[in-house]
Design a protein around this motif. Structure first.
Motif, PDB file in Angstrom:
ATOM      1  N   GLU A 229       1.026  -1.124   0.091  1.00  0.00           N
ATOM      2  CA  GLU A 229      -0.075   0.037  -0.066  1.00  0.00           C
ATOM      3  C   GLU A 229       0.902   1.215   0.009  1.00  0.00           C
ATOM      4  O   GLU A 229       0.709   2.105  -0.654  1.00  0.00           O
ATOM      5  N   LYS A 230       2.031   1.153   0.653  1.00  0.00           N
ATOM      6  CA  LYS A 230       2.885   2.589   0.847  1.00  0.00           C
ATOM      7  C   LYS A 230       3.667   2.666  -0.410  1.00  0.00           C
ATOM      8  O   LYS A 230       3.752   3.626  -0.837  1.00  0.00           O
ATOM      9  N   LEU A 231       3.882   1.479  -1.107  1.00  0.00           N
ATOM     10  CA  LEU A 231       4.691   1.431  -2.394  1.00  0.00           C
ATOM     11  C   LEU A 231       3.696   2.153  -3.395  1.00  0.00           C
ATOM     12  O   LEU A 231       4.230   2.717  -4.339  1.00  0.00           O
ATOM     13  N   GLU A 232       2.305   1.778  -3.211  1.00  0.00           N
ATOM     14  CA  GLU A 232       1.465   2.541  -4.449  1.00  0.00           C
ATOM     15  C   GLU A 232       1.247   4.006  -4.176  1.00  0.00           C
ATOM     16  O   GLU A 232       1.004   4.758  -5.110  1.00  0.00           O
ATOM     17  N   GLU A 233       1.355   4.365  -2.897  1.00  0.00           N
ATOM     18  CA  GLU A 233       1.420   5.863  -2.401  1.00  0.00           C
ATOM     19  C   GLU A 233       2.469   6.393  -3.201  1.00  0.00           C
ATOM     20  O   GLU A 233       2.488   7.508  -3.782  1.00  0.00           O
ATOM     21  N   LEU A 234       3.633   5.792  -3.167  1.00  0.00           N
ATOM     22  CA  LEU A 234       4.894   6.583  -3.647  1.00  0.00           C
ATOM     23  C   LEU A 234       5.067   6.521  -5.128  1.00  0.00           C
ATOM     24  O   LEU A 234       5.574   7.450  -5.554  1.00  0.00           O
ATOM     25  N   MET A 236       2.275   6.040  -7.187  1.00  0.00           N
ATOM     26  CA  MET A 236       1.196   6.620  -7.775  1.00  0.00           C
ATOM     27  C   MET A 236       0.658   5.535  -8.818  1.00  0.00           C
ATOM     28  O   MET A 236      -0.151   5.906  -9.776  1.00  0.00           O
ATOM     29  N   ASP A 237       0.964   4.477  -8.740  1.00  0.00           N
ATOM     30  CA  ASP A 237       0.633   3.259  -9.727  1.00  0.00           C
ATOM     31  C   ASP A 237       0.724   1.967  -9.152  1.00  0.00           C
ATOM     32  O   ASP A 237       1.730   1.653  -8.664  1.00  0.00           O
ATOM     33  N   GLY A 238      -0.491   1.384  -9.165  1.00  0.00           N
ATOM     34  CA  GLY A 238      -0.402   0.019  -8.405  1.00  0.00           C
ATOM     35  C   GLY A 238       0.226  -1.173  -9.435  1.00  0.00           C
ATOM     36  O   GLY A 238       0.771  -2.072  -8.633  1.00  0.00           O
ATOM     37  N   ALA A 239       0.294  -0.899 -10.878  1.00  0.00           N
ATOM     38  CA  ALA A 239       0.883  -1.982 -11.216  1.00  0.00           C
ATOM     39  C   ALA A 239       2.421  -2.032 -11.179  1.00  0.00           C
ATOM     40  O   ALA A 239       3.361  -3.159 -11.052  1.00  0.00           O
ATOM     41  N   LYS A 240       3.136  -0.727 -11.168  1.00  0.00           N
ATOM     42  CA  LYS A 240       4.422  -0.409 -10.851  1.00  0.00           C
ATOM     43  C   LYS A 240       4.850  -1.104  -9.394  1.00  0.00           C
ATOM     44  O   LYS A 240       5.882  -1.599  -9.265  1.00  0.00           O
ATOM     45  N   ALA A 241       3.774  -0.704  -8.470  1.00  0.00           N
ATOM     46  CA  ALA A 241       4.103  -1.276  -7.154  1.00  0.00           C
ATOM     47  C   ALA A 241       4.178  -3.019  -6.955  1.00  0.00           C
ATOM     48  O   ALA A 241       5.135  -3.260  -6.260  1.00  0.00           O
ATOM     49  N   LYS A 242       3.310  -3.481  -7.839  1.00  0.00           N
ATOM     50  CA  LYS A 242       3.140  -4.984  -7.617  1.00  0.00           C
ATOM     51  C   LYS A 242       4.552  -5.450  -8.522  1.00  0.00           C
ATOM     52  O   LYS A 242       5.105  -6.384  -7.912  1.00  0.00           O
ATOM     53  N   ALA A 243       5.206  -4.754  -9.587  1.00  0.00           N
ATOM     54  CA  ALA A 243       6.129  -5.093 -10.344  1.00  0.00           C
ATOM     55  C   ALA A 243       7.552  -4.995  -9.307  1.00  0.00           C
ATOM     56  O   ALA A 243       8.200  -5.882  -9.390  1.00  0.00           O
TER      57      ALA A 243
END
Length: 609
Positions: A229-234, A236-243
């Protein structure tokens, strides 16, 4: 024979000096240089004809400004016309500044000379001026020079604080430097943290975001689903956070020690703070440009407009440049190279960074850059000389001249847009005269609205100030009225203490107050006559003189309420101490009275029982 006079401007006034033996002096210049240092020899060459002191420091400042601008002031004109000979052809006036010399020659008709022997004579006058003028000391002359120097410098640099373009020049220079530094540091962070997590470089392209992620992730082995969740905040993209999460599990990077990780995180935090400061500086630059050059910033943007101002040196210099110079501003090296090699000159300089030239076709880039430079020149002149422009057009009579407005810049931008569409589609744009008329009307309306708001704010401020002053006045009046009452209270307090002191004296002697005896007892006890008599004798044995009391009425004796008793006792005390009562003759009388009272009390108590 030509009479040579020398005009000397000092901080305390103008001095006009005459030179003796002009022909010899002109021939013997080395001797003049030697005689300058010797006061006696210098006095033999130069004599003071007239001295015109300045009335005040303000007059001195006006004269200094006039001399620096090459204008003949009224004080200087009066001095020269009064003390120079009427035959102007026979007079030669030596001055230090060629500009003021040309102005005197043009306005008054006196021949002026500068340089050569005049410079040496003026050097001697400057050295011995306090000896030439009576009543002038070296200390007072130095003080006058210092004061005039400070006021002259202040007057030269005194501008509107909100319209100073020096801050824009420094801000855009710092912004460019920060961009270079942040880029260099970000590349260092990418390379350093890439040893541990190399896959992150391919996923994240932005430098500031990469530094934030490097600071947040740290050791990639500790990255799990909880931090998604914190990665998605930083990012600003859920796909990049998952990658990023998937890449951390199968990364080929080397392991890293705790101390190395601490250093990487510390350096990343510095880069992040620099990028945040860069954003705040950009916001400050935008607000400053909207105050100083609203039309220019509305036309080509804050960054490009600020770069043009910085490259020109000031907004005034930019406004003085012709449109052809503004077009190639920033491409001087290419221009001179083209002139040297006789090649093609550059079509654009700093204005290439605006969006208009990038949107134009290749064949139209030169034409649109020339048109854009023309509009930039107009916008900079509107921003720089807006007060005089509005004054000429009658704008100043209706609205406040200092109100910054971006209406002209927006209209000029519309003209550039129309010209672009004309090159592409052939649609004929509006005439410049019609656009400027519309702009004047809209600017007048916008400035009137802003002025109305400012007046409203000023009224509110004045109202608040009035209320505050009224409250302060009321508080001061209350304080002044309460002070005498407080003084009276303070004076009454010691009086009460003095009244209480005589009450304590009979208590120490063993006397009882009858009012107190009625209010205290609630429990009734039966005593024998012998006991009552013995107690009365013991109480009255030590007292030799006792004040007389009036016999209490039966109603007063039967009072059982303690509050009423206390109230009556207080009134009795006041009567007691207001009048001095005679003292009884001896203890026998007191014993008899007290015994009779005790008997009455005893009988009543026994009847009740």
């Amino acid at each position: 024979m030509v009479l040579l006079h020398v005009l000397f401007e000092h901080a305390v006034g103008y001095a006009l000096l005459a030179l003796k033996e002009v022909e010899e002096i002109s021939l013997l210049q080395p001797q003049v240089e030697e005689s300058v240092l010797n006061l006696g020899k210098f006095h033999s060459i130069v004599r003071l004809v007239a001295f015109c002191p300045f009335a005040s420091s303000q007059v001195a400042l006006e004269n200094a400004n006039a001399v620096s601008e090459g204008v003949v002031h009224e004080d200087l004109r009066l001095l020269l016309e009064t003390h120079l000979p009427s035959k102007k052809k026979k007079v030669l006036l030596g001055v230090g500044d060629p500009k003021i010399g040309a102005a005197i020659q043009e306005e008054l008709g006196y021949n002026c000379q500068t340089g050569g022997v005049i410079a040496e004579i003026l050097r001697g006058v400057r050295l011995h001026f306090h000896n030439l003028v009576k009543g002038l000391t070296d200390l007072s002359a130095c003080k006058a020079q210092l004061g005039l120097g400070h006021s002259y410098s202040r007057a030269k640099v005194k501008f509107n604080v909100n319209r100073v373009d020096n801050m824009i020049i420094q801000s855009i220079s710092l912004l460019d430097q920060l961009d270079k530094d942040i880029n260099t540091f970000s590349m260092r962070v990418r390379e350093w943290y890439g040893y541990h997590f190399p896959e992150l470089v391919k996923i994240i392209n932005d430098n500031a975001t990469y530094c934030r992620l490097a600071q947040f992730i740290g050791n990639r082995r500790e990255l799990n689903e909880d931090k998604l969740e914190k990665l998605e905040e930083l990012t600003m993209d859920g796909a990049k956070a998952k990658a990023i999460l998937d890449a951390s599990r199968s990364s080929m990077g080397m392991d890293i020690s705790a101390i190395d990780l601490i250093n990487i995180e510390s350096f990343s935090s510095r880069v992040v703070s620099l990028s945040e400061y860069r954003q705040s500086l950009h916001t400050y630059l935008r607000s400053k440009m909207s105050q100083v050059a609203p039309s220019l910033s509305a036309l080509i943007g804050e960054a490009v407009g600020a770069r043009l101002i910085a490259h020109a040196g000031s907004l005034t210099n930019l406004a003085k440049y012709p449109a052809s110079t503004v077009q190639i501003l920033g491409a001087e090296k290419a221009l001179f190279r083209a002139l040297k090699t006789r090649g093609n000159t550059p079509k654009y300089g700093l204005i290439f960074h605006s969006t208009f030239i990038g949107r134009a076709a290749a064949k139209n880039k030169g034409r649109i850059s020339r048109y854009l430079a023309n509009k930039c020149s107009i916008a900079s002149r509107i921003d720089c000389f807006s007060v005089s422009l509005f004054g000429l057009t009658g704008f100043v009579t209706h609205t406040h001249p200092e109100v910054p407005t971006s209406v002209f810049g927006e209209k000029l931008r519309e003209q550039v847009e129309e010209r672009l569409s004309f090159y592409e589609t052939g649609e004929i744009p509006r005439k410049n005269l019609d656009v400027m008329k519309e702009a004047m009307v809209q600017a007048e309306e916008a400035a009137a609205e802003i002025t109305r708001k400012l007046e409203k704010q000023e009224k509110k401020r004045l109202k608040k100030e009035k209320k505050r002053l009224a409250a302060l006045a009321l508080a001061s009046s209350e304080n002044s009225s309460s002070t005498p009452e407080e003084c009276e209270e303070m004076s009454e307090k010691p009086k009460k203490k003095k009244k209480q002191k005589p009450q304590e004296v009979p208590q120490e002697n063993g006397m009882e107050d009858p009012s107190i005896s009625f209010s205290k007892p609630k429990k009734k006890k039966s005593f024998s006559k012998e006991e009552l008599m013995s107690s009365d004798l013991e109480e009255t044995a030590g007292s030799t003189s006792i004040p007389k009391r009036k016999k209490s009425t039966p109603k007063e004796e039967t009072v059982n309420d303690p509050e009423e008793a206390g109230h009556r006792s207080g009134s009795k005390k006041k009567r007691k101490f207001s009048k001095e009562e005679p003292v009884s003759s001896g203890p026998e009388e007191a014993v008899g009275k007290s015994s009779s009272k005790k008997k009455k009390k005893f009988h009543k108590a026994s009847q009740e029982d």
